[in-house]
Design an enzyme around this catalytic site. Structure first.
Site, PDB file in Angstrom:
ATOM      1  N   CYS A  86       0.903  -1.153  -0.093  1.00 61.13           N
ATOM      2  CA  CYS A  86       0.018  -0.100  -0.062  1.00 61.13           C
ATOM      3  C   CYS A  86       0.904   1.151  -0.159  1.00 61.13           C
ATOM      4  O   CYS A  86       1.544   1.705  -0.924  1.00 61.13           O
ATOM      5  CB  CYS A  86      -1.174  -0.149   1.138  1.00 61.13           C
ATOM      6  SG  CYS A  86      -2.091   1.024   1.006  1.00 61.13           S
ATOM      7  N   HIS A 194      -3.442  -5.700   0.939  1.00 65.72           N
ATOM      8  CA  HIS A 194      -2.847  -5.800   2.285  1.00 65.72           C
ATOM      9  C   HIS A 194      -2.672  -7.266   2.743  1.00 65.72           C
ATOM     10  O   HIS A 194      -3.574  -7.694   3.479  1.00 65.72           O
ATOM     11  CB  HIS A 194      -3.540  -4.869   3.384  1.00 65.72           C
ATOM     12  CG  HIS A 194      -3.511  -3.581   3.441  1.00 65.72           C
ATOM     13  ND1 HIS A 194      -2.668  -2.949   4.180  1.00 65.72           N
ATOM     14  CD2 HIS A 194      -4.213  -2.679   2.922  1.00 65.72           C
ATOM     15  CE1 HIS A 194      -2.268  -1.680   3.899  1.00 65.72           C
ATOM     16  NE2 HIS A 194      -3.451  -1.496   2.987  1.00 65.72           N
ATOM     17  N   GLU A 196      -1.217  -8.660   5.051  1.00 63.76           N
ATOM     18  CA  GLU A 196      -1.102  -8.903   6.287  1.00 63.76           C
ATOM     19  C   GLU A 196      -2.275  -8.618   7.036  1.00 63.76           C
ATOM     20  O   GLU A 196      -2.739  -9.180   8.182  1.00 63.76           O
ATOM     21  CB  GLU A 196       0.048  -7.738   7.165  1.00 63.76           C
ATOM     22  CG  GLU A 196      -0.692  -6.375   7.195  1.00 63.76           C
ATOM     23  CD  GLU A 196      -0.881  -5.400   5.895  1.00 63.76           C
ATOM     24  OE1 GLU A 196      -0.649  -6.060   5.032  1.00 63.76           O
ATOM     25  OE2 GLU A 196      -1.070  -4.375   5.932  1.00 63.76           O
TER      26      GLU A 196
END
Lengths: 234, 743
Positions: A86, A194, A196
Site C-alpha cells: 500500500c 494488504h 497482512e
C-alpha cells in the site's frame, strides 16, 4: 530470519505487518524508525501501509527522502527481499525502486473492501506458494491506488512477467488491472492490497499467509545455499 | 484591535457576545468581587456555555446509573473505563460534532473524530476502533447529499490516516435533520487496568506543558456559538481544521510519554482549548494552575491572551509532568517533530492565573469557573407529538417491502463504510454490516463488542419509551453477536432547552434510558449533550444515541448477522414476543408521511432475559447467525439475512397475527436466528429455560422470499430483485455526480 518493518512518521500498518510475520513465519520482526541508515543486519525489509507524512504533497513523495530509503535501496541492490504494501508500494515507486506511479482512485473515493487477486507470476520469492492463475482474497484500503505507467514500461513489465497480481474486478482504475509488480531482479514487490490483513481464520481470509511463507522459505534456501558454497555472508 | 475595558464590558453589555446572560454576568462579578476584564469574561463565557457546563442537562443527567463492579471510571473524566478481565480495560466515549458539521461538513466530521480520539488516548488507552452515528435529511435534497458525502469523507479522511479502523455505527435519514445533521463519533481504546491516567493537575510545583500543534486563531469561541440565531453565518470562522497526520504523531508521542510514567495528568484541548483543559484539570485536583502565555507556541505573531485562551486549534494537549522528568517529554516530542513547551506550573491556591508580558492578565477562582458554573432547572411542559394515532395498512405488502428496503435508513450502507478503513490494525473480527462490531484484543482470545443505536422517531412519539428503546437496542446488538454487555456512553442530541416541551423530551428520554440501563446492567460511564439542534426555530426530533460496549471471551463464539454459507438444512426462528402493531414504525412513516402512533413495544424484563439467552446460545454455538429485528421489521431483518447468505427463505406469519403488522412491526426484543435443524431442539429448550418465546417461523431455502399465512402463499419476492433494490438505493443518488466527476 530477521525482518525489518520500516516505520515512517504516519505509517499505521507497521504493527500489523510485524504481527503477520511473527505469526506466520515465526521469524523476528523489528520495527525500524525511518532515521535508520543501516539495514544490513536484516534478511528482509517491509515498507508497510499507512499515511507516511500524512500523504501530503503526494503519497510516498516525502517519505522517499527519509534516511532509511537509501539503506533500503542498498539492501535491494544486494538482492535482499523488499516488500512494499500500500503506502509502501507508493514509497517504492516514488523512490524509483519500482516503475510507474499510483494515482487517486478513478472513483475519487477511499476504498476498503475484500478483493480477488489473480496470481500472474508464481516464480518470484513472494509468490512461489501460489498457483499461477489462482484467485486469492486480499483486502484493499486506499484512496490512491490506481497504478499507471507509460506504454513502454507496461510492455516491459508484461514481457518480463513482472506483473505479480492483477485485480479480478478492478476497484480503482489501475491500468491493465495491475495490483502488484516486481522489479527486474524479482526481489522487490510492491502491491496495493494488504496481505497482512489476511493471515488468520477470523480475518475472513488466510490467503496472505502464503506470501510471508514464500518469502521465509526463499530466504532460508538462499541462506542454505550460501552456507553450502562456504562463502561468508557479505 | 483594542480590547474593551472591564467597564465597557459591563456598560455596553459586551458579555452577551461572549455567551453570558445578564444574570450570569452578575454572578461572575460577585464571584470575582470585581468586574471581569475581557480575557476573564471570555473564559467564563466558554466555561459556562451549555457545551462545557451542561447547565441545562446536569440536573437530569444525575438520573443515570453510573456505577457497577465493572466500572473503573465513570462520567466526569475524558472517557469512561470498564474492566474486561485479564487485567485489561476499555476506555470509550462518544461525542457530537453537529454544529460544525452543518457548516463545514468535511472538517466538522474530521475534527469530531480527532477530538474523540484524543479523549481516549488521554486515558492512557491505545485507540482500537471508531464508530459513527450519523443523521441526515432526505437524500433527494442536494445540500443533504453534499453534507452526507463530505461528512463520510471527513470521517474517513481523519480515521483512515490515523490508522484506527471504523468498524461500525449507523446512518439514518429523516427530514427532521435537513438543516441540522448529526455527527456523533465514538472511539474505543484498550489499556491495562492499572495503567489508567486522568486529567488531573496535582503536585504543587509540577510543570505544565502544551504539546502538539501550535496555537492559532482558528475555532475561537466554537463552544459558545452553538446557539447562534443563524449558525450558518456566524459559525463558519469558528470551525476548526484538523490535521490527522499531526493527530497520529501526537497519539504515538503521548502514549509513549504516558508509558514512561512521567505523566501526572493529561487532557485534550478540545472545546474551549487551553481554557477548559487548564481549568478542568485544576478543578479535578482541587488546586490551581499558573500559566505564562508568552511561552505558548503560536502559529502567528500578535496573538492576544484572549485569542490564545479561546483558540480551538486542533491536535494539542495539556500535560502535567512530574517535576524533574521534563527531559523525557523533550526527547519524545522532539523525535516526533512536535512542539513541547513548559507554559506553567501547578499551584495550591485554587486559582487560574495567567501572565502575559510580565503582567497578570487573568486571575480567577477555579471553583467558580468549573464547579460553581450555573445549573438550570429549566421549565418543563407537557409534550404531545402532533401525529396521527393509527397507521392504516393502505400499502400492498410487496410494495411496502420494496419501499422500506429502498429507504436509505434501511438500505445497504456499503457506499458509506467502504470509504472507511475497516480493517487496519488487523483486528476486526466483525466489521460493518453485523449487529455489533467485534474487535480482537491482541495476545488473548478475547474481543471487544461495540454498537451504536438511537431511533429519534420512537423518542419523538414517546420520549421515555424511546429512551428505553435506544439503550435496549444498542445493548441487544452486543448480545446478538454473543458478547456480554458492560456499559454505555451516549450523545443526547436535542433541540432548544429554553422551550419547555424540549426539556420534557430530554427529561423523559433520560429517565427511560436510565431505567433501561438499570434493567440491563449497563451503567453510563461517559457521555455528551448537544442542545440547540434547531433550524429557524424548528427543533430536530429528540435523538439520544447510545454507544454500547461489551466483551466476548473466546472469539470462536461470535455470531454473525447471516450464515456465510448454507450447507445443511437451516431453520429460521424468532426469539422474543411476537407482535403485529404498526405503531411507531417506518412503515407508518411511509404511509402517513411522518411519525405515527406511539413508540413500539418494549419490555425491559423480557429484554434482559433475551440478552441472557443470546449469550448462552452463542456460548453453546447453537446458531449459525442472529440478527436483531429493528427498523422495517421482520421483513427487513429476513431480507438482510437472505441477501448476506445468498439464499431465499420460506416463512409463516405467526398464528392469528395481522400479516402487515407481523412483517413490519418494530416491537423491541425480537431476534431472528438461523439454526441448523440438528440444533433446533436444543435452541427451543434453552429459550424455554429463560422464559423467552421461540417459534420456528420458516427456513432458508430457494431463490425467493416466500411469506405464507396459514399455509397459503401471501407474497413471494425474488431474491435478485431484493438485492438490486437494497444495494442500489444509496448509490443511485450519486450516479450522476460520479459521472460528472470522472469525465
Amino acid at each position: 530470519m530477521k525482518w525489518a518493518v520500516i516505520v515512517f512518521p504516519g505509517s499505521n500498518c507497521d504493527e500489523d505487518a510485524a504481527f503477520a510475520i511473527r505469526e506466520v513465519t515465526g521469524d523476528e520482526a523489528h520495527l525500524i524508525w525511518h532515521d535508520a541508515r543501516d539495514l544490513s543486519d536484516f534478511d528482509a525489509i517491509v515498507l508497510p501501509g499507512g499515511f507516511s507524512y500524512g500523504d501530503y504533497l503526494r503519497s510516498g513523495a516525502i517519505a522517499r527522502f527519509s534516511p532509511v530509503v537509501e539503506a533500503v535501496k542498498r539492501e535491494a541492490q544486494k538482492g535482499k527481499l523488499v516488500l512494499g504494501i500500500c503506502n509502501g508500494f507508493q514509497v517504492l515507486t516514488e523512490s524509483h525502486l519500482l516503475p510507474g506511479a499510483l494515482l487517486r482512485n478513478d472513483n475519487l473515493q477511499f476504498r476498503c473492501e475484500m478483493t480477488e487477486l489473480v496470481v500472474e507470476n508464481n516464480q518470484s520469492p513472494f509468490t512461489a506458494d501460489y498457483a499461477i492463475g489462482e484467485r486469492i482474497r486480499i483486502p484493499i484500503a486506499h484512496g490512491e491506488g490506481r497504478f499507471v505507467a507509460d506504454d513502454t514500461t507496461l510492455a516491459k513489465l508484461q514481457a518480463d512477467r513482472r506483473v505479480a497480481f492483477t485485480y479480478h474486478a478492478n476497484p480503482n482504475g489501475s491500468v491493465q488491472n495491475i495490483a502488484g509488480i516486481l522489479n527486474l531482479q524479482g526481489n522487490v514487490l510492491g502491491l496495493m492490497p494488504h496481505p497482512e490483513r489476511a493471515v488468520m481464520e477470523w480475518m475472513d481470509s488466510v490467503d496472505g499467509r502464503r506470501m510471508f511463507l514464500s518469502m521465509h522459505r526463499y530466504m532460508k534456501e538462499a541462506r542454505a545455499l550460501v552456507g553450502a558454497n562456504g562463502s561468508a555472508n557479505s | 484591535m483594542l480590547e474593551p475595558t472591564a467597564a465597557q464590558i459591563r456598560d455596553e453589555k459586551i458579555y452577551r457576545k461572549l455567551g453570558l446572560t445578564d444574570a450570569e454576568y452578575q454572578q461572575v462579578v460577585e464571584k470575582l468581587g470585581r468586574l471581569p476584564n475581557y480575557v476573564e469574561a471570555g473564559i467564563f463565557g466558554v466555561l459556562w456555555s451549555e457545551h462545557c457546563s451542561y447547565k441545562s442537562s446536569k440536573a437530569h443527567l444525575r438520573k443515570f446509573p453510573t456505577t457497577g463492579p465493572q466500572v473503573l471510571q465513570g462520567p466526569g473524566e475524558n472517557a469512561g473505563v470498564v474492566d474486561i478481565g485479564d487485567g485489561l480495560a476499555v476506555a470509550f466515549k462518544m461525542e457530537s460534532h453537529n454544529h460544525p458539521s452543518a457548516v463545514e461538513p468535511y472538517q466538522g466530521a474530521a475534527t469530531g473524530v480527532g477530538g474523540i480520539l484524543r479523549d481516549i488516548f488521554t486515558m492512557g488507552a491505545r485507540p482500537i476502533a471508531f464508530l459513527d452515528s450519523l443523521r441526515f435529511g432526505s437524500l433527494e435534497d442536494g445540500r443533504t447529499r453534499y453534507l452526507f458525502e463530505q461528512v463520510v469523507a471527513g470521517i474517513g479522511g481523519y480515521g483512515n490516516c490515523v490508522g484506527i479502523p471504523t468498524v461500525g455505527g449507523e446512518v439514518q435519514f429523516s427530514p427532521t435533520y435537513r438543516g441540522n445533521p448529526l455527527v456523533n463519533a465514538m472511539c474505543v481504546g484498550l489499556l491495562k487496568r492499572d495503567e489508567m491516567v486522568t486529567g488531573t493537575a496535582t503536585g504543587v510545583g509540577n510543570p505544565v506543558f502544551v504539546v502538539g500543534a501550535r496555537t492559532g486563531r482558528d475555532g475561537i469561541h466554537g463552544a459558545t456559538f452553538a446557539s447562534a440565531e443563524d449558525p450558518h453565518e456566524k459559525e463558519r470562522s469558528a470551525v476548526q481544521v484538523g490535521d490527522p497526520f499531526l493527530g497520529k504523531l501526537l497519539m504515538e508521542a503521548c502514549l509513549e510519554l504516558i508509558a514512561s510514567g512521567a505523566v501526572v495528568g493529561i487532557q485534550d484541548m478540545g472545546a474551549a482549548g487551553l481554557t477548559s483543559s487548564s481549568a478542568e484539570m485544576a478543578s479535578r485536583a482541587g488546586g490551581g494552575i499558573e500559566m505564562n502565555l508568552d511561552d505558548v507556541p503560536v502559529r502567528e505573531s500578535g496573538m492576544t491572551p484572549y485569542e490564545m485562551m479561546l483558540s480551538e486549534s486542533q491536535e494539542r494537549m495539556l500535560v502535567v509532568l512530574e517535576r524533574g522528568r521534563e527531559e523525557v517529554a523533550f526527547e519524545i516530542f522532539r523525535r516526533f517533530g512536535l512542539e513541547v513547551a513548559n507554559v506553567g506550573r501547578v499551584t495550591d491556591d485554587g486559582r487560574l492565573r495567567l501572565f502575559f508580558r510580565g503582567e497578570v492578565v487573568a486571575d480567577m477562582p477555579v471553583a467558580a469557573l468549573v464547579d460553581e458554573a450555573p445549573v438550570y432547572e429549566r421549565p418543563i411542559a407537557d409534550w404531545k407529538p402532533p401525529v396521527p394515532q393509527f397507521v392504516p395498512t393502505t400499502l400492498a405488502i410487496s410494495e411496502a417491502w420494496m419501499q422500506l428496503l429502498a429507504h436509505p435508513s434501511v438500505a445497504d450502507k456499503t457506499w458509506v463504510h467502504r470509504q472507511y478503513d475497516t480493517s487496519v490494525r488487523a483486528s476486526t473480527v466483525l466489521g460493518p454490516g453485523h449487529d455489533a462490531a467485534l474487535v480482537k484484543v491482541p495476545g488473548v482470545n478475547k474481543a471487544v463488542a461495540m454498537a451504536t443505536d438511537g431511533n429519534s422517531r420512537y423518542v419523538y412519539l414517546n420520549p421515555r419509551r424511546g429512551g428505553q428503546i435506544a439503550v435496549a437496542e444498542a445493548v441487544r446488538n452486543l448480545a446478538v453477536v454473543g458478547a456480554k454487555p458492560l456499559a454505555i456512553t451516549n450523545c443526547l442530541n436535542f433541540g432548544n432547552p429554553e422551550k419547555p416541551e424540549i426539556m420534557r423530551q430530554l427529561s423523559d428520554a433520560i429517565e427511560g434510558m436510565a431505567e433501561a440501563c438499570e434493567a440491563l446492567g449497563t451503567p453510563v460511564v461517559s457521555g455528551n449533550v448537544s442542545l440547540y439542534n434547531e433550524t429557524r426555530g424548528v427543533d430536530i426530533q429528540p435523538t439520544p444515541v447510545v454507544g454500547a460496549i461489551g466483551v466476548m471471551d473466546g472469539i470462536e463464539h461470535r455470531v454473525p448477522s447471516a450464515p456465510k454459507s448454507v450447507l445443511e438444512p437451516t431453520e429460521l426462528w424468532v426469539l422474543g414476543r411476537e407482535d403485529d402493531s404498526l405503531s411507531g414504525t417506518l412503515y407508518g412513516e411511509l404511509v402517513c408521511g411522518g411519525p405515527a402512533g406511539d413508540a413500539p413495544y418494549v419490555n425491559l424484563a423480557q429484554e434482559a432475559r433475551l440478552h441472557q439467552l443470546l449469550q448462552q446460545v452463542a456460548g453453546a454455538r447453537l446458531v449459525a447467525a442472529a440478527h436483531d429485528v429493528s427498523e422495517g421489521g421482520i421483513a427487513i431483518t429476513l431480507t438482510e439475512i437472505c441477501i448476506a447468505s445468498g439464499i431465499g427463505a420460506e416463512v409463516e406469519v405467526a398464528d392469528g397475527a395481522d400479516a402487515h403488522g407481523w412483517l413490519f412491526s418494530e416491537a423491541q426484543g425480537r431476534v431472528l436466528v438461523a439454526v441448523t435443524s440438528a440444533n433446533a431442539d436444543a435452541l427451543a429448550r434453552l429459550a424455554a429455560t429463560f422464559n423467552v418465546p421461540a417459534r420456528k417461523m420458516g427456513e432458508l431455502t430457494g431463490e425467493t422470499l416466500c411469506v405464507k399465512l396459514q399455509g397459503a402463499l401471501l407474497v413471494e419476492l425474488p431474491l435478485n430483485e431484493l438485492v438490486a433494490t437494497y444495494e442500489g438505493a444509496i448509490p443511485s443518488f450519486f450516479v450522476a455526480e460520479q459521472l460528472t466527476a470522472t469525465h
